[in-house]
Design an enzyme around this catalytic site. Structure first.
Site, short mmCIF file in Angstrom:
data_model
loop_
_atom_site.label_atom_id
_atom_site.label_comp_id
_atom_site.label_asym_id
_atom_site.label_seq_id
_atom_site.Cartn_x
_atom_site.Cartn_y
_atom_site.Cartn_z
N THR A 1 0.85 -1.22 -0.05
CA THR A 1 -0.15 -0.01 -0.11
C THR A 1 0.76 1.45 -0.04
OG1 THR A 1 -1.83 -1.22 1.12
CG2 THR A 1 -1.71 1.11 1.36
N SER B 1 1.36 -7.09 -1.11
CA SER B 1 1.81 -8.08 -0.03
C SER B 1 1.09 -9.37 0.00
CB SER B 1 2.24 -7.53 1.23
OG SER B 1 0.70 -7.30 1.90
#
Length: 336
Positions: free
Chosen positions: A12, A54
């Site tokens: 992010t 991720s």
């Protein structure tokens, strides 16, 4: 003047809007352009290793990160890895096993909001991570929202709030307020030289029990994996009435599969000696997890399976704490 290497992996923190939602795009150089490094007690170098969400992080990526740190280990005083939050705890634990006895800080951080957004937590988290990477400490840590957590003790608890991570079954290492670091206890620096060992076997299955779990599920697991982690009930209870799981678990062990029993409860760990439902499964020579969290158990089992196929050796590795692992049993007991 400390030399710090920042390794970017996506997440992010490096994401930008796209037609299909947020996606990691920023390079390491673009990331560091958002923070002021002038008049800081370090020289910062940066490198991008990968640029992925991720959620897509794999054990092979853990190897790449560990190898990059080890390759540059003698050139820098500390390391910062920017990483997506969803699997950051798994990566932090994996690096703790693959890079043991580090005399230097290896710090993972990220953000809940992309660094280019107005109300981002990314800039503070990177600044805090860089600040802690200058400390004279060794090991792997997660730095997030002003808190420092051992790499094997971090768990993501919240999907949106800035205080996304908690330290489970272990005190926070420190709190960071601006340039000041308030340690909660004295950190013992590891002895010896850093040990790099990236041999992993990713053939690990995680099974969360629920009322109604069918014993037959283990027949599928045994053909696909070398190890299984069972998130049991409470202190370590596994059903043995109705849908009896114990014969199948014993069969897995007899077939040479490593079986770890942990608990679905976040705090205080398992204790298979407390109840009959725990003692019956403990007789099957299962691996006990103590109070380790699942995010640490998964990479540790992969790490152990990467070393040997001998179940007793695997059990010994899993149940023996390493530096910054701090596995322990919950000591509270009752009188009958």
């Amino acid at each position: 003047m400390k030399k710090i290497l920042l390794l970017a992996t996506g997440g992010t923190i490096a994401s930008v809007p796209s037609e299909e939602g947020l996606t990691p795009k920023l390079t390491a150089k673009e990331l560091t352009s958002y923070i002021t490094i002038e008049n800081q007690p370090y020289r910062l170098h940066s490198q991008i290793l990968m640029n992925i969400d991720s959620t897509n992080m794999q054990p092979e990526h853990w190897r790449d990160i560990a190898e990059a740190i080890y390759t540059h280990y003698d050139q820098y005083d500390g390391f910062v890895v920017t990483h997506g939050t969803d699997t950051m705890a798994y990566t932090a634990a994996a690096l703790s096993y693959m890079l043991q006895n580090s005399q230097k800080p290896i710090v993972l951080t990220g953000s809940q909001v992309p660094i280019g957004f107005p109300k981002t937590d990314a800039k503070k988290n990177i600044r805090d991570a860089l600040r802690f990477a200058c400390e004279d400490v060794g090991g792997v840590f997660v730095v997030f929202d002003g808190r420092v957590i051992l790499g094997t003790r971090a768990v993501k608890m919240r999907t949106k709030s800035y205080d996304a991570f908690e330290s489970i079954n272990h005190p926070y290492v420190a709190y960071i307020h601006g340039e000041t670091i308030h340690y909660q206890y004295e950190l013992q620096k590891p002895n010896g030289h850093v040990q790099f060992d990236s041999s992993l076997c990713p053939d690990v299955f995680l099974l969360k029990l629920h009322p109604g779990t069918k014993p037959e599920i283990f027949d599928y697991i045994r053909h696909l994996y070398r190890g299984v982690i069972i998130e049991s009930f409470g202190s370590g209870g596994v059903p043995f009435q109705g849908r009896n799981l114990l014969p199948k678990i014993k069969q897995l062990i007899d077939d040479g599969m490593a079986v770890v029993i942990t608990t679905q409860c976040l705090e205080e760990g398992e204790d298979l000696t407390l109840y009959e439902v725990g003692r019956k499964v403990a007789q099957n020579t299962v691996i006990l997890s103590g109070d380790m969290n699942t995010e640490a158990i998964v990479p540790k089992l992969m790490w152990a399976l990467g070393k040997t196929t001998n179940l007793m050796e695997i059990k010994n590795m899993m149940e023996t704490p390493i530096a910054n692992d701090m596995t322990k049993k919950h000591e509270e007991s009752w009188d009958a």
